[in-house]
Design a protein around this motif. Structure first.
Motif, mmCIF file in Angstrom:
data_model
loop_
_atom_site.group_PDB
_atom_site.id
_atom_site.type_symbol
_atom_site.label_atom_id
_atom_site.label_comp_id
_atom_site.label_asym_id
_atom_site.label_seq_id
_atom_site.Cartn_x
_atom_site.Cartn_y
_atom_site.Cartn_z
ATOM 1 N N ARG A 189 29.199 5.842 -9.495
ATOM 2 C CA ARG A 189 29.734 5.393 -10.785
ATOM 3 C C ARG A 189 29.315 6.320 -11.919
ATOM 4 O O ARG A 189 28.225 6.908 -11.892
ATOM 5 C CB ARG A 189 29.387 3.929 -11.046
ATOM 6 N N GLU A 191 19.921 1.147 -4.058
ATOM 7 C CA GLU A 191 19.934 0.402 -2.798
ATOM 8 C C GLU A 191 21.116 -0.555 -2.851
ATOM 9 O O GLU A 191 21.329 -1.209 -3.874
ATOM 10 C CB GLU A 191 18.626 -0.390 -2.718
ATOM 11 N N ASN A 227 20.959 6.301 -11.433
ATOM 12 C CA ASN A 227 20.404 7.291 -10.497
ATOM 13 C C ASN A 227 20.896 8.699 -10.808
ATOM 14 O O ASN A 227 20.151 9.668 -10.655
ATOM 15 C CB ASN A 227 20.728 6.878 -9.059
ATOM 16 N N SER A 241 16.307 1.017 -9.063
ATOM 17 C CA SER A 241 17.104 -0.210 -9.195
ATOM 18 C C SER A 241 16.672 -0.956 -10.449
ATOM 19 O O SER A 241 15.491 -0.925 -10.811
ATOM 20 C CB SER A 241 16.865 -1.094 -7.971
ATOM 21 N N ASN A 296 22.520 -3.815 -0.876
ATOM 22 C CA ASN A 296 22.242 -4.825 0.154
ATOM 23 C C ASN A 296 21.065 -4.426 1.038
ATOM 24 O O ASN A 296 21.135 -4.459 2.271
ATOM 25 C CB ASN A 296 23.513 -5.116 0.970
ATOM 26 N N ARG A 297 20.011 -3.999 0.326
ATOM 27 C CA ARG A 297 18.737 -3.610 0.982
ATOM 28 C C ARG A 297 18.889 -2.429 1.937
ATOM 29 O O ARG A 297 18.084 -2.266 2.864
ATOM 30 C CB ARG A 297 18.110 -4.798 1.735
ATOM 31 N N SER A 326 25.975 5.809 -13.747
ATOM 32 C CA SER A 326 24.882 5.586 -12.791
ATOM 33 C C SER A 326 23.500 5.948 -13.356
ATOM 34 O O SER A 326 23.280 7.055 -13.850
ATOM 35 C CB SER A 326 25.157 6.446 -11.541
ATOM 36 N N SER A 360 24.936 6.970 -5.857
ATOM 37 C CA SER A 360 25.888 6.142 -6.613
ATOM 38 C C SER A 360 27.022 7.014 -7.116
ATOM 39 O O SER A 360 26.797 8.117 -7.591
ATOM 40 C CB SER A 360 25.188 5.494 -7.816
HETATM 41 C C1 LIG Z 1 27.228 -3.527 -3.431
HETATM 42 C C2 LIG Z 1 25.946 -3.586 -4.216
HETATM 43 C C3 LIG Z 1 24.801 -4.013 -3.587
HETATM 44 C C4 LIG Z 1 23.577 -4.031 -4.274
HETATM 45 N N1 LIG Z 1 22.449 -4.364 -3.605
HETATM 46 C C5 LIG Z 1 21.248 -4.225 -4.215
HETATM 47 C C6 LIG Z 1 20.031 -4.357 -3.478
HETATM 48 O O1 LIG Z 1 20.008 -4.625 -2.295
HETATM 49 N N2 LIG Z 1 18.867 -4.170 -4.142
HETATM 50 C C7 LIG Z 1 18.830 -3.850 -5.471
HETATM 51 O O2 LIG Z 1 17.739 -3.670 -6.003
HETATM 52 N N3 LIG Z 1 19.965 -3.710 -6.196
HETATM 53 C C8 LIG Z 1 21.165 -3.872 -5.601
HETATM 54 N N4 LIG Z 1 22.323 -3.678 -6.310
HETATM 55 C C9 LIG Z 1 22.246 -3.427 -7.753
HETATM 56 C C10 LIG Z 1 22.061 -1.937 -8.022
HETATM 57 O O3 LIG Z 1 20.692 -1.608 -7.890
HETATM 58 C C11 LIG Z 1 22.518 -1.622 -9.446
HETATM 59 O O4 LIG Z 1 23.907 -1.881 -9.557
HETATM 60 C C12 LIG Z 1 22.204 -0.194 -9.823
HETATM 61 O O5 LIG Z 1 22.390 0.000 -11.200
HETATM 62 C C13 LIG Z 1 23.064 0.790 -9.043
HETATM 63 O O6 LIG Z 1 22.615 2.093 -9.284
HETATM 64 P P1 LIG Z 1 23.379 3.075 -10.281
HETATM 65 O O7 LIG Z 1 23.075 2.578 -11.698
HETATM 66 O O8 LIG Z 1 22.770 4.403 -10.032
HETATM 67 O O9 LIG Z 1 24.839 2.995 -9.994
HETATM 68 C C14 LIG Z 1 23.545 -3.658 -5.652
HETATM 69 C C15 LIG Z 1 24.733 -3.243 -6.280
HETATM 70 C C16 LIG Z 1 25.905 -3.201 -5.584
HETATM 71 C C17 LIG Z 1 27.159 -2.695 -6.268
#
Ligand SMILES: Cc1cc2nc3c(=O)[nH]c(=O)nc-3n(C[C@H](O)[C@H](O)[C@H](O)COP(=O)(O)O)c2cc1C
Length: 186
Positions: A15, A80, A20, A116, A82-83, A18, A13
């Motif tokens: 951001r 993740e 992660n 997630s 979009n899986r 984040s 990630s």
């Molecule tokens: C484009 C996009 C797609 C996502 N797809 C999924 C997904 O498939 N499965 C899931 O559990 N979370 C999904 N999320 C939510 C992320 O898990 C969540 O935003 C998470 O906090 C991202 O990790 P970060 O906090 O380290 O940035 C998605 C987020 C984004 C922006």
């Protein structure tokens, strides 16, 4: 005297807030003394394109490859999307894997952590990444698997790690340290 192993940590990630990234830093804090974790940044890597990967390679590609090559092992900590694997992380994997025959990843012990806020814990990204690591010839820690669901509750507003996840992170990083010690090239 036992060796210290340098681990390149790739965070999927980009951001600032984040989860992660915070998890990667927490794992660095929990790591045993023989493991030094450092995040290798991936956000400045142009989308991989063989047309620009010619001599001289883009400075960002060279910097990234050199940092991964200098490490003894690689730990991936990623959400993740979009899986699947977030595009910046897949891009970094592709950049590090080239030029053909000079992969920065080859033979380095690997670990994968996905997290997630959702329930599935990034299982899809975790396993798709594992698929790439097979081709990259990275000996990969199998157990414990780390699909961390409910990650929105892992840190409080001051950034303190929750006691609910800390024991598992400790177990994971201890197992990973043992794996690196066993499989890293000397
Ligand atoms: C484009 C996009 C797609 C996502 N797809 C999924 C997904 O498939 N499965 C899931 O559990 N979370 C999904 N999320 C939510 C992320 O898990 C969540 O935003 C998470 O906090 C991202 O990790 P970060 O906090 O380290 O940035 C998605 C987020 C984004 C922006």
């Amino acid at each position: 005297m036992s060796k210290t192993y340098n681990v390149a940590v790739l965070v999927g990630s980009l951001r600032k807030a984040s989860i992660n990234r915070k998890l990667a830093l927490a794992l660095a804090d929990l790591a045993p003394a023989n493991l030094k974790l450092s995040i290798v940044e991936i956000g400045d890597l142009p989308l991989y394109n063989e047309d620009i990967d010619v001599e001289p390679a883009p400075a960002t590609y060279s910097r990234f490859r050199a940092e991964v090559k200098a490490a003894d092992a690689v730990l991936f900590v990623t959400p993740e999307y979009n899986r699947s694997i977030p595009a910046p992380l897949k891009n970094a994997v592709d950049v590090g894997s080239r030029p053909y025959g000079q992969s920065a990843f080859s033979g380095k012990p690997a670990g994968v952590v996905t997290a997630s806020p959702g329930a599935v814990g990034g299982f899809g990204a975790n396993h798709q990444l594992r698929q790439a690591l097979v081709f990259l010839d990275m000996p990969l820690l199998q157990q414990p698997e780390a699909y961390l669901g409910g990650a929105g509750n892992f840190f409080d507003e001051s950034g303190t790690l929750s006691d609910s996840i800390k024991p598992f992170l400790q177990k994971f990083i201890d197992a990973y340290a043992a794996w690196v010690e066993k499989t890293a090239k000397s």
